[in-house]
Scaffold this motif. Structure first.
Motif, PDB file in Angstrom:
ATOM      1  N   VAL A 276      20.177  60.870   9.216  1.00 49.56           N
ATOM      2  CA  VAL A 276      19.009  60.584   7.947  1.00 49.56           C
ATOM      3  C   VAL A 276      19.279  60.723   6.473  1.00 49.56           C
ATOM      4  O   VAL A 276      18.637  59.463   6.419  1.00 49.56           O
ATOM      5  CB  VAL A 276      18.047  62.309   8.005  1.00 49.56           C
ATOM      6  CG1 VAL A 276      16.685  62.267   6.812  1.00 49.56           C
ATOM      7  CG2 VAL A 276      17.605  62.306   9.519  1.00 49.56           C
TER       8      VAL A 276
ATOM      9  N   ILE B 270      20.336  56.935   6.377  1.00 51.33           N
ATOM     10  CA  ILE B 270      18.748  56.416   6.444  1.00 51.33           C
ATOM     11  C   ILE B 270      18.128  55.417   5.005  1.00 51.33           C
ATOM     12  O   ILE B 270      17.624  54.747   4.364  1.00 51.33           O
ATOM     13  CB  ILE B 270      17.963  56.463   7.395  1.00 51.33           C
ATOM     14  CG1 ILE B 270      18.830  56.142   8.611  1.00 51.33           C
ATOM     15  CG2 ILE B 270      16.160  55.523   7.418  1.00 51.33           C
ATOM     16  CD1 ILE B 270      17.993  57.378  10.171  1.00 51.33           C
TER      17      ILE B 270
ATOM     18  N   TYR C 177      13.653  48.971   6.011  1.00 52.49           N
ATOM     19  CA  TYR C 177      13.307  50.200   7.076  1.00 52.49           C
ATOM     20  C   TYR C 177      14.277  50.404   8.164  1.00 52.49           C
ATOM     21  O   TYR C 177      14.745  50.902   9.017  1.00 52.49           O
ATOM     22  CB  TYR C 177      12.510  51.404   7.030  1.00 52.49           C
ATOM     23  CG  TYR C 177      11.973  52.503   6.954  1.00 52.49           C
ATOM     24  CD1 TYR C 177      12.470  53.077   6.424  1.00 52.49           C
ATOM     25  CD2 TYR C 177      11.271  52.260   8.187  1.00 52.49           C
ATOM     26  CE1 TYR C 177      12.474  54.334   7.078  1.00 52.49           C
ATOM     27  CE2 TYR C 177      10.410  53.166   9.085  1.00 52.49           C
ATOM     28  CZ  TYR C 177      11.681  54.087   9.039  1.00 52.49           C
ATOM     29  OH  TYR C 177      11.086  55.275   8.798  1.00 52.49           O
TER      30      TYR C 177
ATOM     31  N   LEU D  91      16.699  52.226  10.185  1.00 49.25           N
ATOM     32  CA  LEU D  91      16.441  52.937  11.299  1.00 49.25           C
ATOM     33  C   LEU D  91      17.079  52.555  12.444  1.00 49.25           C
ATOM     34  O   LEU D  91      17.842  53.603  13.511  1.00 49.25           O
ATOM     35  CB  LEU D  91      14.847  52.745  10.835  1.00 49.25           C
ATOM     36  CG  LEU D  91      14.116  53.925  11.952  1.00 49.25           C
ATOM     37  CD1 LEU D  91      14.350  55.719  11.580  1.00 49.25           C
ATOM     38  CD2 LEU D  91      12.150  54.207  12.717  1.00 49.25           C
TER      39      LEU D  91
ATOM     40  N   LEU E  18      19.035  55.114  14.823  1.00 57.31           N
ATOM     41  CA  LEU E  18      19.279  56.171  16.097  1.00 57.31           C
ATOM     42  C   LEU E  18      20.737  55.277  16.943  1.00 57.31           C
ATOM     43  O   LEU E  18      21.108  56.074  17.436  1.00 57.31           O
ATOM     44  CB  LEU E  18      17.912  54.677  16.640  1.00 57.31           C
ATOM     45  CG  LEU E  18      17.916  55.441  18.090  1.00 57.31           C
ATOM     46  CD1 LEU E  18      16.687  56.334  17.920  1.00 57.31           C
ATOM     47  CD2 LEU E  18      16.077  53.617  18.526  1.00 57.31           C
TER      48      LEU E  18
END
Length: 408
Positions: A13, A16, A27, A31, A35
């Protein structure tokens, strides 16, 4: 094991967030990579069924991400062709009109109207009515600043003024206020200048320039207060929308002027605007923004590019509009002059520009779009620069656009 998973999750997190905020990575891409890292770090991933499931998910996300993130000027072309009732395109090269697609239809300009305001500002400097070196108090500008209504434009301009050491005794030069209107698109600076120049003078300037279908200019921020001004006790959002729609444009303009003057005098507080404006109310505001045709702004951009205005006014305007030459030095390898201003709301995207290549070829382009969905706004914003660049420099692409729009 649980502690390890928690540490990995937090690290992903944070990664990111860092990728987006520090390195400017889109973004969606950050992301997607996050993932992927999360999936690969989970030991349970490495079974046949999970590999198939995760592989399918990554393939779908990757395909979607590529569609959204790739540079695709054809997207703008297709949107124009498929939406003739809400789009306009004007292109001229070396004084000859090349494309005029729905270019005589009046559409909301959003912040592109600031070119006209800048023109009147330049003319008043030319005639000695204003001195661009005069100073303006930041408190006077603050009277017109409605927080969270300009996408952070005014705050970004103030930050740049601070970083460049251009704020002295809480004051800035008038010309820097005008640059904040054009380069950063500050609505607060815009309404300050509208008040300073006078709406009557700006509207007369449009007529003098031959912009025959240009609607009258009125304060942009002042209009944001109209919903709260006319809202009565017990009126719900649907009733407010209907009341706004019934307001004659002449009354709407007068209210915007009245409320802007109240802001200027400090007689109106932004707290009076109460709740955030709903999307339905914002749509009314967007639809009633100052409008003009692509033909009008093609004519205006040509008058600047061809030095048809007085010498001092032309120099002032070029200094304001040709920020892309400074902001992106690679433009200097291609253009002698490149001036532009765009605008957007949640429903509108517009742009007007003039360009002169090193070989001396001149191009004017005006694009006006309306009634966009949030997805369409993002895709148009992402692909507009490449579309415009190809229109200027790729004769085959320009001919293709011309032919496709003629067919429509």
């Amino acid at each position: 094991m649980e502690i390890r998973k928690a540490i990995v999750t937090v690290a992903i997190v944070l990664g990111i967030i860092m990728a987006v905020l520090v390195f400017g990575i889109p973004y969606l891409l950050a992301l997607l990579v996050g993932l992927l890292v999360f999936i690969l770090s989970d030991e349970k991933t490495y079974t046949k069924n999970r590999l198939l499931i995760y592989g399918s998910i990554i393939l779908l996300l990757g395909t979607g991400g590529y569609t959204v993130l790739r540079d695709n000027p054809e997207y703008v072309m297709k949107h124009l062709k498929n939406n003739p009732k809400t789009t306009s395109l004007y292109v001229a090269q070396n004084g000859e009109e090349v494309i005029s697609y729905q270019a005589d239809v009046v559409r909301p300009l959003a912040s592109t109207v600031k070119i006209l305001i800048a023109t009147e500002y330049a003319m008043q400097i030319e005639r000695g009515r204003l001195n661009k070196e005069s100073v303006v108090s930041l408190d006077d500008l603050k009277h017109h600043y409605f927080e969270r209504t300009d996408g952070g434009a005014h705050e970004a301009w103030l930050e740049s003024m601070t970083n460049e050491g251009k704020i002295k005794n809480n004051k800035v030069k008038l010309h820097d206020v005008a640059k904040g209107m054009i380069v950063y698109s500050s609505n607060a600076n815009t309404d300050y200048l509208i008040n300073l120049l006078g709406t009557a003078s700006i509207n007369e300037r449009a007529k003098a320039l031959g912009l025959t279908q240009h609607e009258e200019v009125y304060p942009i921020v002042g209009a944001l207060f109209i919903p709260s001004h006319i809202k009565t006790g017990g009126m719900n959002d649907k009733q407010l929308v209907q009341a706004l729609k019934k307001l004659p444009m002449e009354t709407y303009h007068s209210l915007a002027e009245e409320l802007s003057n109240a802001l200027k005098e400090g007689a109106l507080d932004f707290g009076d605007a109460a709740a955030d404006l709903s999307m339905d109310v914002q749509k009314i505001w967007s639809d009633r923004l100052i409008g003009a045709t692509a033909n009008d702004y093609g004519k205006l951009m040509a008058s600047i590019s061809n030095d048809e205005l007085p010498l001092v006014a032309t120099e002032v305007l070029r200094d304001l509009l040709e920020w892309p030459m400074e902001m992106n030095e690679s433009n200097q390898d291609r253009f002698t002059h490149l001036g532009m201003k765009g605008g957007s709301t949640s429903f509108v995207l517009t742009q007007a520009l003039y360009a002169e290549t090193l070989e001396g070829d001149k191009t004017e382009i005006v694009l006006l779009t309306d009634n966009l969905s949030p997805r369409e706004v993002k895709l148009m914003q992402r692909n507009l620069n490449s579309f415009v660049s190809k229109l200027i420099g790729d004769e085959e692409f320009r001919h293709s656009v011309q032919q496709q729009l003629l067919e429509e």
